[in-house]
Design a protein around this motif. Structure first.
Motif, PDB file in Angstrom:
ATOM      1  N   GLY A  26      -0.122  -1.184  -1.372  1.00 56.22           N
ATOM      2  CA  GLY A  26       0.381   0.197  -1.339  1.00 56.22           C
ATOM      3  C   GLY A  26       1.857   0.258  -1.682  1.00 56.22           C
ATOM      4  O   GLY A  26       2.654   0.806  -0.924  1.00 56.22           O
ATOM      5  N   ASN A  33       7.155   1.221   0.217  1.00 54.38           N
ATOM      6  CA  ASN A  33       5.706   1.323   0.316  1.00 54.38           C
ATOM      7  C   ASN A  33       5.242   2.772   0.344  1.00 54.38           C
ATOM      8  O   ASN A  33       5.944   3.657   0.824  1.00 54.38           O
ATOM      9  CB  ASN A  33       5.202   0.624   1.592  1.00 54.38           C
ATOM     10  CG  ASN A  33       4.996  -0.868   1.370  1.00 54.38           C
ATOM     11  OD1 ASN A  33       5.767  -1.681   1.861  1.00 54.38           O
ATOM     12  ND2 ASN A  33       3.975  -1.232   0.608  1.00 54.38           N
ATOM     13  N   ASN A  34       4.060   2.984  -0.201  1.00 59.20           N
ATOM     14  CA  ASN A  34       3.347   4.250  -0.057  1.00 59.20           C
ATOM     15  C   ASN A  34       1.933   3.877   0.354  1.00 59.20           C
ATOM     16  O   ASN A  34       1.017   3.857  -0.473  1.00 59.20           O
ATOM     17  CB  ASN A  34       3.354   5.043  -1.363  1.00 59.20           C
ATOM     18  CG  ASN A  34       2.562   6.353  -1.212  1.00 59.20           C
ATOM     19  OD1 ASN A  34       2.164   6.723  -0.093  1.00 59.20           O
ATOM     20  ND2 ASN A  34       2.339   7.042  -2.305  1.00 59.20           N
ATOM     21  N   ARG A  35       1.771   3.496   1.629  1.00 63.45           N
ATOM     22  CA  ARG A  35       0.461   3.062   2.162  1.00 63.45           C
ATOM     23  C   ARG A  35       0.079   4.087   3.224  1.00 63.45           C
ATOM     24  O   ARG A  35       0.141   3.806   4.431  1.00 63.45           O
ATOM     25  CB  ARG A  35       0.568   1.648   2.729  1.00 63.45           C
ATOM     26  CG  ARG A  35      -0.761   0.992   3.035  1.00 63.45           C
ATOM     27  CD  ARG A  35      -0.615  -0.470   3.447  1.00 63.45           C
ATOM     28  NE  ARG A  35       0.314  -0.657   4.524  1.00 63.45           N
ATOM     29  CZ  ARG A  35       1.465  -1.324   4.401  1.00 63.45           C
ATOM     30  NH1 ARG A  35       1.830  -1.843   3.236  1.00 63.45           N
ATOM     31  NH2 ARG A  35       2.276  -1.468   5.438  1.00 63.45           N
ATOM     32  N   THR A  39      -5.906   5.921   3.396  1.00 62.20           N
ATOM     33  CA  THR A  39      -6.098   5.791   1.942  1.00 62.20           C
ATOM     34  C   THR A  39      -6.745   4.432   1.667  1.00 62.20           C
ATOM     35  O   THR A  39      -6.837   3.581   2.566  1.00 62.20           O
ATOM     36  CB  THR A  39      -4.729   5.823   1.221  1.00 62.20           C
ATOM     37  OG1 THR A  39      -3.928   4.756   1.767  1.00 62.20           O
ATOM     38  CG2 THR A  39      -4.025   7.156   1.431  1.00 62.20           C
ATOM     39  N   ASP A  41      -5.412   2.088   0.136  1.00 63.19           N
ATOM     40  CA  ASP A  41      -4.392   1.054   0.403  1.00 63.19           C
ATOM     41  C   ASP A  41      -4.300   0.755   1.901  1.00 63.19           C
ATOM     42  O   ASP A  41      -4.122  -0.393   2.309  1.00 63.19           O
ATOM     43  CB  ASP A  41      -3.027   1.511  -0.127  1.00 63.19           C
ATOM     44  CG  ASP A  41      -2.940   1.355  -1.645  1.00 63.19           C
ATOM     45  OD1 ASP A  41      -2.215   2.142  -2.284  1.00 63.19           O
ATOM     46  OD2 ASP A  41      -3.608   0.449  -2.185  1.00 63.19           O
ATOM     47  N   ASP A  42      -4.431   1.804   2.720  1.00 62.10           N
ATOM     48  CA  ASP A  42      -4.428   1.568   4.177  1.00 62.10           C
ATOM     49  C   ASP A  42      -5.593   0.638   4.530  1.00 62.10           C
ATOM     50  O   ASP A  42      -5.454  -0.311   5.304  1.00 62.10           O
ATOM     51  CB  ASP A  42      -4.554   2.916   4.909  1.00 62.10           C
ATOM     52  CG  ASP A  42      -4.553   2.774   6.440  1.00 62.10           C
ATOM     53  OD1 ASP A  42      -4.060   1.746   6.945  1.00 62.10           O
ATOM     54  OD2 ASP A  42      -5.061   3.686   7.124  1.00 62.10           O
TER      55      ASP A  42
END
Ligand code: HGY
Ligand code: MN
Ligand code: MN
Length: 416
Positions: A26, A33-35, A39, A41-42
């Motif tokens: 993510g 980070n963009n987690r 999502t 990515d999570d």
């Protein structure tokens, strides 16, 4: 085994490597980070964390809010576990350490006990709390709040994101609805390691924040309705400009916080403008006012001023306005005994330390309602967080995890 204490340390290199490995999942667009919670990515971050925990000999449990629990057995299986942990979800433009340091610092604690073959009386559990950030599904600390009995599970699962997707559906979609009843677990104590997310520790050149309190938080969602109209041909006196109402109220939020200084703060981070077209006067705006203070009466006064004075702004511009409380928690006083364990751990290890009030909200703020809880903080560069440039040093991460280790060893009782 008599723990001399001073010579038992975590493996800072291994912790740092795990932080960097998790940060690969993510990624943001500027090194952070963009987690975001629930999502794909999570889900990938959860899988990696679970894989690491299983390799460290932990048994895994997941509750119906997706909270993850990795258990290292204790000598006395009847003894209530000591919990550590934080959150793996990030802000959309988040850093690599907010929340993640607390989860992976807990895992590093387990790995270190395994290396040294140390047995504790109480089991130790490393936790990943779902949706701490509250950025995709408001409010923040949603799942630790359900665990602590603050929110009902149904209400929490009904929370929707900007695209109308619900927490419950998204948790189902990523396959992380666990079979444990949320909140059924009993805790002997809980410790959360977290970056400070503010400038105090770095400015004071102190390694460890002994968190005695957490300031309270209030999120008020404000909806202002005016009338979409042409930005060119509509005379100024005929406009019902929701954007202007918002601008005046955002200035009011700043003034209210400054009037309640030096400890109160206020801002609006979430703003939606409709129709958000360059040549249309905004007919509707929705924004969330975030007020915080260590003093509950100050928070209440700030909320009241927002409502009364915000209403006058709307009336003066011929606008409709609505205020909805969408999140909040009262100021928190952490458990004296647990705070003492943190302080004595820092002293024993020779780390500089100071008492501090947490400016940010954390899962520990809710868990403090159901178990003796304390937090450990490490500095962050320029006090910056909720920004992809968030940075800490390996030494700070190591010091924080060392203190976590010793506070937990004191509380979980070493038997061999
Ligand atoms: O909003 C907070 O303080 C936390 O970062 N969720
Ligand atoms: Mn956090
Ligand atoms: Mn955060």
């Amino acid at each position: 085994m008599s723990l001399s204490g001073k010579n038992i340390r975590i493996n800072g290199e291994r912790l740092w490597d795990s932080l960097m490995d998790m940060a690969e999942i993510g990624p943001g667009v500027a090194g952070g980070n963009n987690r975001q919670t629930l999502t794909d990515d999570d889900a990938k971050g959860r899988e990696l964390f679970q894989k690491w925990c299983v390799s460290a000999g932990c048994s895994m449990g997941v509750d119906s809010m997706g909270n993850m629990f990795a258990t290292r057995p204790g000598a006395d299986p009847e003894a209530l576990p000591v919990y550590v942990g934080s959150h793996l979800d990030t802000q959309p433009t988040g850093g690599k350490y907010d929340g993640v340091l607390g989860v992976l610092g807990g895992l590093e604690l387990i790995r270190t006990l395994n290396d040294l073959n140390i047995k504790t009386k109480h089991p130790i559990v490393v936790t990943n709390w779902s949706n701490e950030e509250g950025t995709r599904f408001a409010p923040a600390m949603l799942s630790s709040g359900v665990f602590a009995g603050v929110h009902s599970e149904d209400w929490a699962k009904s929370r929707v994101d900007a695209n109308g997707k619900s927490f419950g559906d998204e948790l189902e979609r990523i396959g992380w609805v666990g079979d444990e009843i949320v909140g059924s677990r009993q805790m002997h104590a809980m410790f959360e390691l977290h970056i400070e997310q503010g400038p105090i520790l770095e400015a004071e050149k102190v390694d460890i924040g002994v968190v005695t309190h957490g300031q309270g938080l209030s999120w008020t969602q404000v909806t202002i309705v005016g009338k979409d109209a042409h930005t060119g041909s509509t005379p100024m006196h005929m406009r019902k400009n929701a954007g202007l109402g918002m601008a005046k109220i955002l200035a009011l939020v700043d003034a209210i916080a400054l009037d309640n200084g030096p400890h109160a703060v206020g801002a609006a981070g979430h703003i939606d403008v409709y129709p958000n077209s360059r040549n249309v006067i905004p007919g509707k705006v929705v924004f969330t006012v975030d007020f915080r203070s260590p003093d509950l009466s100050v928070i209440q006064n700030m909320e009241n001023r927002l409502k009364t004075e915000g209403q006058s702004v709307a009336d003066s511009l011929g606008l409709e306005i609505e205020f909805d409380k969408v999140g909040g928690f009262d100021p928190v006083t952490f458990d004296d005994h647990c705070v003492g364990a943190v302080r004595s751990a820092a002293e024993k290890l020779g780390y500089s330390h100071m008492d501090i009030i947490s400016g940010a909200g954390h899962d520990a703020c809710w868990i403090n309602r159901v178990a003796p809880t304390a937090m450990i903080m490490c500095p962050c560069v320029d006090g910056l967080s909720h920004n992809e440039a968030e940075e800490i040093t390996k030494d700070w991460a190591t010091a924080g995890a060392d203190v976590l280790l010793h506070a937990v060893l004191e509380t979980a009782v070493v038997v061999s």
